[in-house]
Every structure is written in structure tokens, then in C-alpha cells.
Design an enzyme around this catalytic site. Sequence first.
Site, PDB file in Angstrom:
ATOM      1  N   ARG A 147       0.829  -1.207   0.000  1.00  0.00           N
ATOM      2  CA  ARG A 147       0.000   0.000   0.000  1.00  0.00           C
ATOM      3  C   ARG A 147       0.861   1.254   0.000  1.00  0.00           C
ATOM      4  O   ARG A 147       0.418   2.316  -0.446  1.00  0.00           O
ATOM      5  CB  ARG A 147      -0.940  -0.006   1.213  1.00  0.00           C
ATOM      6  CG  ARG A 147      -1.834   1.228   1.310  1.00  0.00           C
ATOM      7  CD  ARG A 147      -3.003   1.004   2.260  1.00  0.00           C
ATOM      8  NE  ARG A 147      -2.563   0.704   3.605  1.00  0.00           N
ATOM      9  CZ  ARG A 147      -2.277   1.625   4.534  1.00  0.00           C
ATOM     10  NH1 ARG A 147      -2.354   2.918   4.238  1.00  0.00           N
ATOM     11  NH2 ARG A 147      -1.906   1.265   5.744  1.00  0.00           N
ATOM     12  N   TYR A 162     -14.413  19.469 -14.415  1.00  0.00           N
ATOM     13  CA  TYR A 162     -14.913  18.102 -14.547  1.00  0.00           C
ATOM     14  C   TYR A 162     -16.005  17.851 -13.504  1.00  0.00           C
ATOM     15  O   TYR A 162     -15.909  18.302 -12.358  1.00  0.00           O
ATOM     16  CB  TYR A 162     -13.740  17.142 -14.360  1.00  0.00           C
ATOM     17  CG  TYR A 162     -14.118  15.712 -14.110  1.00  0.00           C
ATOM     18  CD1 TYR A 162     -14.939  15.008 -14.996  1.00  0.00           C
ATOM     19  CD2 TYR A 162     -13.630  15.043 -12.995  1.00  0.00           C
ATOM     20  CE1 TYR A 162     -15.271  13.679 -14.749  1.00  0.00           C
ATOM     21  CE2 TYR A 162     -13.945  13.712 -12.751  1.00  0.00           C
ATOM     22  CZ  TYR A 162     -14.773  13.040 -13.638  1.00  0.00           C
ATOM     23  OH  TYR A 162     -15.107  11.740 -13.398  1.00  0.00           O
ATOM     24  N   ASP A 199      -5.284  20.617 -12.672  1.00  0.00           N
ATOM     25  CA  ASP A 199      -5.632  19.322 -13.244  1.00  0.00           C
ATOM     26  C   ASP A 199      -5.224  19.351 -14.719  1.00  0.00           C
ATOM     27  O   ASP A 199      -5.827  20.051 -15.529  1.00  0.00           O
ATOM     28  CB  ASP A 199      -7.133  19.069 -13.099  1.00  0.00           C
ATOM     29  CG  ASP A 199      -7.558  17.702 -13.649  1.00  0.00           C
ATOM     30  OD1 ASP A 199      -6.773  17.068 -14.375  1.00  0.00           O
ATOM     31  OD2 ASP A 199      -8.693  17.282 -13.354  1.00  0.00           O
ATOM     32  N   LYS A 224      -6.463   8.376 -18.684  1.00  0.00           N
ATOM     33  CA  LYS A 224      -6.715   8.986 -19.983  1.00  0.00           C
ATOM     34  C   LYS A 224      -5.467   8.900 -20.865  1.00  0.00           C
ATOM     35  O   LYS A 224      -5.031   7.816 -21.197  1.00  0.00           O
ATOM     36  CB  LYS A 224      -7.184  10.426 -19.790  1.00  0.00           C
ATOM     37  CG  LYS A 224      -8.289  10.642 -18.749  1.00  0.00           C
ATOM     38  CD  LYS A 224      -9.451   9.691 -18.832  1.00  0.00           C
ATOM     39  CE  LYS A 224     -10.660  10.111 -17.996  1.00  0.00           C
ATOM     40  NZ  LYS A 224     -10.553   9.847 -16.565  1.00  0.00           N
TER      41      LYS A 224
END
Length: 412
Positions: free
Chosen positions: A74, A127, A203, A228
Amino acid sequence: MAGALFQMVTCAMPAAVTRPPRGLLTRLVHPPTAAPARASAPDLVRATTFRLSPAAEAALAAGDPTTGHDVYGRWDSPTLRAAAATVAALYDAPSAFVCASGMAAIHGALAHFLGAGATIVASDVLYGGTESALAEWVRERGLAVRRFDPRDPTGLERILAGLPPGGRGLVYAETLSNPLVVPTDLTEIAAVARRHHVPFVLDDTFGAGIVVAPLACGVDVVVGSATKYVGGHGDLVAGYVAGPKEAVAAIHRIVVSQGACLDPAAAYLLVRGARTLPLRFERAQATAADLARRARRHPAVRRVHYADGVDVPLPRGFTGGGAVLSVDVGDGEAAARLVEGLDLWMHATSLGGVESLVSIPARSSHAGLSAEERRRRGIGDGLVRLSVGLEDADDLWADLEAGLARVAGGGP
């Protein structure tokens, strides 16, 4: 004699050569790492548990997952570090890390920079997932949100000047807004934020490190969705944060504590995809610009939203308008007629892959906003977002033109 021989040998050694800065393609194929590459691709290390070295044990005792030692899956792993090095190379950043999604990166940045009662000054169109996150923070943490036009630094100046110094939490924007593709004047916005001692988080999902170099423009921290363009093949979900070491490490600790770790297999695919990112993006961007020109001439299209300098000048440092455009065809029925009959364009809610995708923001990415909120932001029911892939431009236009003919004719 031995001393003389040594002197002759050392005098004959060539002077050190300063290596010029490497280009982006070279950096992505050969990202700098702590150890030299042993193979042409990074190791895919699936292990979650590692034998603790003294340094790793000290990191565990300190609760610090940012030291680069193998402690627990993790926290970090060799494959995650390879992906982080790739993102750092993409943005020419001092530091970076990868995580479970773009939204995990955004939440981590918000948590780091925003205290209770702080104000986030965000660009007016974002977004839909980010909009939902901001609404949640307003409800649960008393966050205040102010909006600014990312093309208007003077408007941001007025907002920041009117805020109390203790309430200035963060300036937040997107390189190219989703879904209206409005470019942010990064250099000017960063200068305003810096004058008011407010961090600027960007972003860069739509820009992908290719449209503009955000950190060179003065952005403090970059977040993005590697799902993306960076991954680019529709086969992974991942996010990233890049910027100065101290801020990135602080955000990394928050994201790890939230459990938003990235699977090593996804990190491996991220590295694989990033190696061809500039080539893929250049092709998709050129096709998007071509389709925008053709769409502007079609009678069924009321408006084209694309950052090619036709409607809005490109800000300083931008090399293009990206690979997403949106077209307004009037109303929801017209949008549905366009989308539902397309062949090559896949009706889907993502973007940035090798295949071209189409979506209706009012019914997908921005469905969480009320109709009135969408109207205020300019996101009408007839807006259709087009994510351009790597298909031939003529084939994509033929498919889109047939769809626009259905819009004009009112048929199915």
C-alpha cells in the site's frame, strides 16, 4: 616513476562532458531511476510484503511511506516507483507519485492545502467529478468556493484581494476545461496566485504534459488522471501528482492513509503507455483540430468548442488545443440522434485512448449538476463531447458527418 606515470595517465583523461537536457520522448523511454535499467521494460513486482531493511524498518516506525524503501504494497513498490519516475519525467518535476485514480489525486491535494473554513478559488467550469468533490467539501468541512474565468487573471486578482489572508486556501483550475475546452492562462494565473501567496493546483488531464509545461509556467502542483492520455489504451485506472518534493510527499502520505494505492499491474501499464504518449497525442491533437475546422462549417453545428485560437487566443506556452472538442447541436434530442447512430465513435464516458469516444456531458460527466448549474456554466443539453483517438481523420469525419445529417434531418 610511478608518480610520473600516474600524472601522465590522469592528464590524458578527457574532461567531463556536460550532457544537454534530454527531450521528452527520450525522458519517457529512459526515465531517470535510482538503479540502471536491467531490461527494456520495468519489472512487474506483484509482491505486497518485503523483507525489512534497517532503513525500511525506520520508515515504518516513522509512518513515512515516501522514503522509497520497500515496506508494504500500500505504501510503495519497485513498479510504482518506476511509474512515478515516468510521471516526473513527463512533467520535468522534482517529485511525483501515482495512485488509484485521478480523483484520489485531487482529493489528496485538496486535503493537503485546504483547512476548515478555507476558500478554494476554482475556475468556473470543471470536470463533474471535481464539482461533486467540491460540493461534498462545502457540506462536510465548511469550505467556501469562489469562481473565476481562467482566461481573466484580473478577475482572479480581485477575488484573492478581497479574501482575508487566513482564508485563502487554494487556486484550482484545469489546463483545458472539461467539457468546454477553455484554456487556462497558466503563466498569468500563477503570477496572481503567487503575489497573494496562494498555492495553484492544476488538473492537467486534458493537457497530459504535452499541451503546455505547467510547472515551468509557475503552477505549484499538478494532478491528473493517467487513465486517460498517459495510459492511453483504456486498460487501466490511475492518477498522479507531480511537483516539488515537500508538497508531493505530504499529499502522498494523505493518499496512502486513505488507502488509494495503485495496483502494480496498472503501474506497469502506465509506464508502457507513457512511452508513446507524445506520438499518440500529437496525432490525436492534429485530427481534433482538423475535425473542429470541418465541424465549424457544418450547418447542424451551432458552435464548436476547441482551443485552436479561433474563438479564444491560446495562452502563452500552449503548443496546441488538445485532442478533445465539443459541439453544440441544439438540444438533448439532437444530441441523442447524433450519438446513437455513430459507428466508429464509441458512446462512452472516458477519453484519451487510442479509440475515439463520444459522450453527452449533461447525461454523463456533468449529470450530477442541476440543469440550472449546467446552464450557468454553458453546458447545454445539446452539447456533445468528442475525444479524438488515432483513427484516420477522414473516417472519423465521415461517421460524424452522417450523424450530423441525422440531426439536420430530424430522423433516427
